[in-house]
Structure formats: C-alpha cells, structure tokens
Enzyme design. Structure first.
Site, PDB file in Angstrom:
ATOM      1  N   GLU A 263       0.643  -1.195   0.267  1.00 35.09           N
ATOM      2  CA  GLU A 263       0.127   0.115   0.325  1.00 35.09           C
ATOM      3  C   GLU A 263       1.109   0.932   0.038  1.00 35.09           C
ATOM      4  O   GLU A 263       1.476   1.419   0.687  1.00 35.09           O
ATOM      5  CB  GLU A 263      -0.770   0.191   1.218  1.00 35.09           C
ATOM      6  CG  GLU A 263      -1.879   1.213   0.990  1.00 35.09           C
ATOM      7  CD  GLU A 263      -1.722   2.742   2.044  1.00 35.09           C
ATOM      8  OE1 GLU A 263      -1.400   3.180   1.042  1.00 35.09           O
ATOM      9  OE2 GLU A 263      -2.366   2.281   2.854  1.00 35.09           O
ATOM     10  N   CYS A 296      -0.695  11.690   4.648  1.00 30.69           N
ATOM     11  CA  CYS A 296      -1.868  11.154   4.790  1.00 30.69           C
ATOM     12  C   CYS A 296      -1.752   9.988   2.795  1.00 30.69           C
ATOM     13  O   CYS A 296      -1.605  11.018   2.210  1.00 30.69           O
ATOM     14  CB  CYS A 296      -3.595  10.547   3.998  1.00 30.69           C
ATOM     15  SG  CYS A 296      -3.999  11.513   6.314  1.00 30.69           S
TER      16      CYS A 296
END
Length: 496
Positions: A263, A296
């Site tokens: 990820e 993020c």
C-alpha cells in the site's frame, strides 16, 4: 532494561516497553543497539528503544515459525476470533493511553489519535468475526472424483508499517493475518515505535501463545530489509512510499519469491463541480488535505475546481484553512500537530520553496509555524501548472495545489494525470456526474461529497504505482491465505 517510565499530559505516568517483543517477552537486541525516539512537538528525546538487527529478525522469524508449525497451526478458527476480540477489548480499555502515546511520538492531535484507536478496535473485532467464516467449496467434475478447495494460511508474515498511522496500521496488518491463521513479525517505523510496543504488551494479556505476534523496532535498511529478503518469511506486507515498495518487491523476488502486498503513495485528485454545495465541499477538501498534518497516502493534494466557482472557492478555502488550529497535539482544540520528524519537515519545506520558485502563488501558509517543533502552516498553492513538482510529486504534508477545469472530461483527464491511483473524490449534487466521473477515475477508492472516510469493512488500496493488493474488508483475507485444491479418486480403475 526493556521498559522505562514515561508521562504524557493526557495519560499521566505509564510504563513504556522499549525492548523487542519476541515470544511474548520484551528482550534486548542481540547487538545491544538502541536509538532515540524524538518528540516532534519540541524536538526533545523521549527515550531510547532497542534496535532490531538482522540477528534479531532471525530470532523473531524463528519464533514465528515455531509457533506456526506448532500448536497455532492447530488452533480453531473460533479461538483465533476470540483472541482478536480479547485484543480489541484491551485496546478499548486502554484507549486513553494508546492515544496519548500516538500523540507523543507521532505528534497527531489527541482527538485524532483517539479516533485512530477506536478504528483499531473496530478493525480487530471485524477480523475476529471473520476468523471462523473463511470457507472453501466443493466442485463437481466427474462422478468418480470428489474435489474440494480450501483456504490455508500462508505461514510467517513479515509486516512493515509506516509512521503516519502507527497503531491503525498495526491493527490493519495484524487483524487479517491472525484471522487467517498466520503468525507475524511486525516492524514498527523507526520514527514512531512507542505505540506499537505498548500494543504488543497487550498481546500476551489477550491470551496469544508465544511467537504468534512478534513486534520489533528498527530501521528499514536493516530490519526491514532483513524481513523482506528472509528465506523463512512466506509473505511480506508493506505500507509506505513507492520508492521503498519497489525495493521490497525486488527483495522478495530475489529471495524466496515470497508473496507481497504493498500500500504505497498517492497524489489524489479532489474534484469540485460547480453544482456542489460549496461550503460542504470546502469542509471536506480541507479535511482531505490537512487531516493528520497532510501525512496521508490518500491525501487530496490536487484540488480541481470548475472555473465558474473557482475564485469564490479559493477565497473560502483559504479562509477555512486559516482557521485550522496548529499546535500542541495534547491541546483539545488542536487540529494539526507537528510533522513527524525533521527529515519530513525539511522535505516539505523544500517542496514549498520549489513551488514558490516555479511561480505558483501561495494563497495561505508556506512557512514554518513557531521556532520549535516541526510545525508547518497549512499551505495552499494556486496558479499551478501540471508540470510543477508540487503538482506531480507526493509531498506528504499540509500542502495542496488548486487549479481550474472547464468540463467533466477535463476533470477526468486531470484527475488521471498521475502515476498514482490510490484515491480521489468528486463533489457534486448530480448523481449521473458522480457515477460517471467515479467510474472513469483510475483510483482504488473514490469518495463522493466526502473525503478520508475509510472503514474496516471497505477494501482500500491503489491502482498504478499506488500498490498491489487491498487492505481491509473481505478482500484483505486474500492477502493472507493460499488456495489448495484436493481431488479424490473414488473409482478403482485408472480409466473407465
């Protein structure tokens, strides 16, 4: 010494583990190395923790292998679920402590940290519920054969988590791996090891046998590299930058071809159409980029606004960003704390300077806040072009660009003009526009009239250079299982 007494303004005094958690015990590293953990709010040293070297990785992997090949392999799915639920209950019981530790070494606002821990609880419970629902199937082929397909655990899983959501990533990784019957060696990020070690102290209390969950602190180039290339690790899962993801993929390929999920980074578009509720859109665009200090992977760092409302939107967005409270993470009204480290702080400031040098306009921010701690003002750039570094590259900080578009087709083209494809958002009142644009965007997650609203039931992961595989939801179970086909001959003769 493998623990030290620390104190936070939110939790008071507590016992902070500093050792490597192997076989349900905190131990010193084999080479006796330690490293400093820095408080990003004031740049002071919080404590030292033990550093895992290649020797320690070998020991942790051996512990995980012994557990996997031993009693854990025979553990019932129902009991695996109970253990995960026990762990979730302990997270919930210790929410104030865990949140405080997150704020201490990560710098995130305490209100946000509490939200993270609540999500950890939900994630662990969700996968606790999945543990006894992983099923196979029977496939009919011919009358004289009986065929079944079953899902089996992969084995020893190396897990390498990032510093932006230390405990949430801890839960995201451990939950599905344990539900599927694997054992784990998890490496925390060197910038933020404290929360992961406190969480590890709950593993034994939850009832897990020794060796099932091992948590080590160390550096990516040493411990992370050792996990990625280890010949007795069956699977590696990594969350972090695309650059490091490539390194891990190469290490896995050149060792034992271990399975890999990644990820990785993002440069996500946040698209606002002229028919959107502008005040609602501004709230979500603000949250989309400045939440968690902009740290993020799915941050909405490329804002595209339809030209008819562009000027109005820029003015209101600037005013909204200026209201974000930047400061002490333990203050109740703080929205944005410091960046996680000096390295990250310097990197972001370099990008801000690059934007200025390229001719972009700083609508607000663009400077350090204060003279102590790694605080950066929320920064918005306008008058940008698609070839600017601040538009093309992941900054991983409280910095966004904002540009105009004319038509729906333009918005889609701009949204997809990135090597990344982790997330995107569309703001509109028109359902047809929402669906058409969502379907056309090359991103693993598309939010409509919202942003950053992840949930443990929903899969999360990227297209293109944003990764391989999916975290969360039922999809994550595929990361930690392998498929076995069994075909049983019922007849006696070889043929006929």
């Amino acid at each position: 010494m493998t623990s030290v007494q620390l104190e936070t303004p939110h939790s008071g005094k507590y016992e902070q583990p500093t050792g490597l958690f192997i076989n349900n015990e905190f131990v010193k590293g084999q080479e006796g190395k330690t490293f400093d953990v820095i408080n990003p709010s004031d740049e002071s040293v919080i404590t030292q923790v033990h550093e895992a070297t290649e020797k320690d990785v070998d020991i942790a992997v051996a512990a995980a292998r012994k557990a996997f090949e031993g009693s854990w392999r025979q553990e019932t799915p129902e009991n695996r679920g109970k253990l995960l639920n026990n762990l979730a209950n302990l997270f919930e019981k210790n929410i104030d402590l865990l949140a405080a530790v997150e704020s201490l070494d990560n710098g995130k606002a305490i209100s946000m940290a509490k939200g993270d821990i609540s999500m950890c609880v939900g994630c662990l419970r969700y996968y606790g519920g999945w543990a006894d629902k992983i099923t196979g199937k029977v496939i009919d082929t011919t009358p004289d054969t009986f065929n079944y397909v079953k899902k089996e655990p992969i084995g020893v899983c190396g897990q390498i988590i990032p510093w932006n959501f230390p405990l949430l990533m801890w839960a995201w990784k451990i939950g599905p791996a344990i539900a599927c019957g694997n054992t784990v060696v998890l490496k925390t990020a060197e910038q933020t090891p404290l929360g992961g070690l406190v969480a590890a102290s709950l593993v034994k209390e939850a009832g897990f046998p020794p060796g099932v969950i091992n948590v080590i602190s160390g550096f990516g180039k040493v411990a992370g590299a050792a996990l990625s290339s280890h010949m007795d690790v069956d699977k590696v899962a990594f969350t972090g930058s695309t650059v490091v993801g490539r390194t891990i993929l190469k290490a896995a390929a050149s060792s034992n071809l271990k399975k890999v999920t990644l990820e990785l980074g993002g440069k996500s578009p946040n698209i606002v159409f002229e028919d959107a509720d502008i005040d609602n859109a501004i709230s979500w665009v603000n949250f989309g980029i400045f939440f968690n200090h902009g740290q993020c992977c799915c941050a909405g760092s490329r804002v595209y606004v339809q030209e008819s409302i562009y000027d109005k939107f820029v003015q209101k967005f600037k005013e909204r960003a200026q209201k974000n409270v930047v400061g002490d993470p333990f203050a109740a009204d703080t929205f944005q704390g410091p960046q996680v480290s000096k390295v990250q702080f310097d990197r972001i400031m370099e990008y801000i300077q690059a934007g200025k040098d390229a001719g972009a306009t700083v609508e607000t921010g663009g400077k350090r806040k204060g003279d102590k701690g790694y605080f950066i003002e929320p920064t918005i750039f306008s008058n940008v072009t698609e070839d600017m570094k601040i538009v093309k590259e992941e900054i991983f900080g409280p910095v966004c660009s904002i540009a105009k578009f004319k038509t729906k087709e333009d918005a889609i083209k701009l949204g997809n003009a990135s090597t990344y494809g982790l997330a995107a958002a569309v703001h509109t009142k028109n359902l047809n526009t929402a669906i058409e644009v969502s379907n056309a965007l090359k991103a693993g997650t598309v939010w409509v009239n919202t942003y950053n609203t992840l949930h443990h039931q929903m899969p999360f992961g990227g297209y293109k250079e944003s990764g391989i595989g999916r975290e969360l939801g039922e999809d994550a179970l595929a990361n930690y299982t392998q498929t076995k086909t069994v075909s049983i001959r019922l007849g006696d003769a070889l043929f006929g």
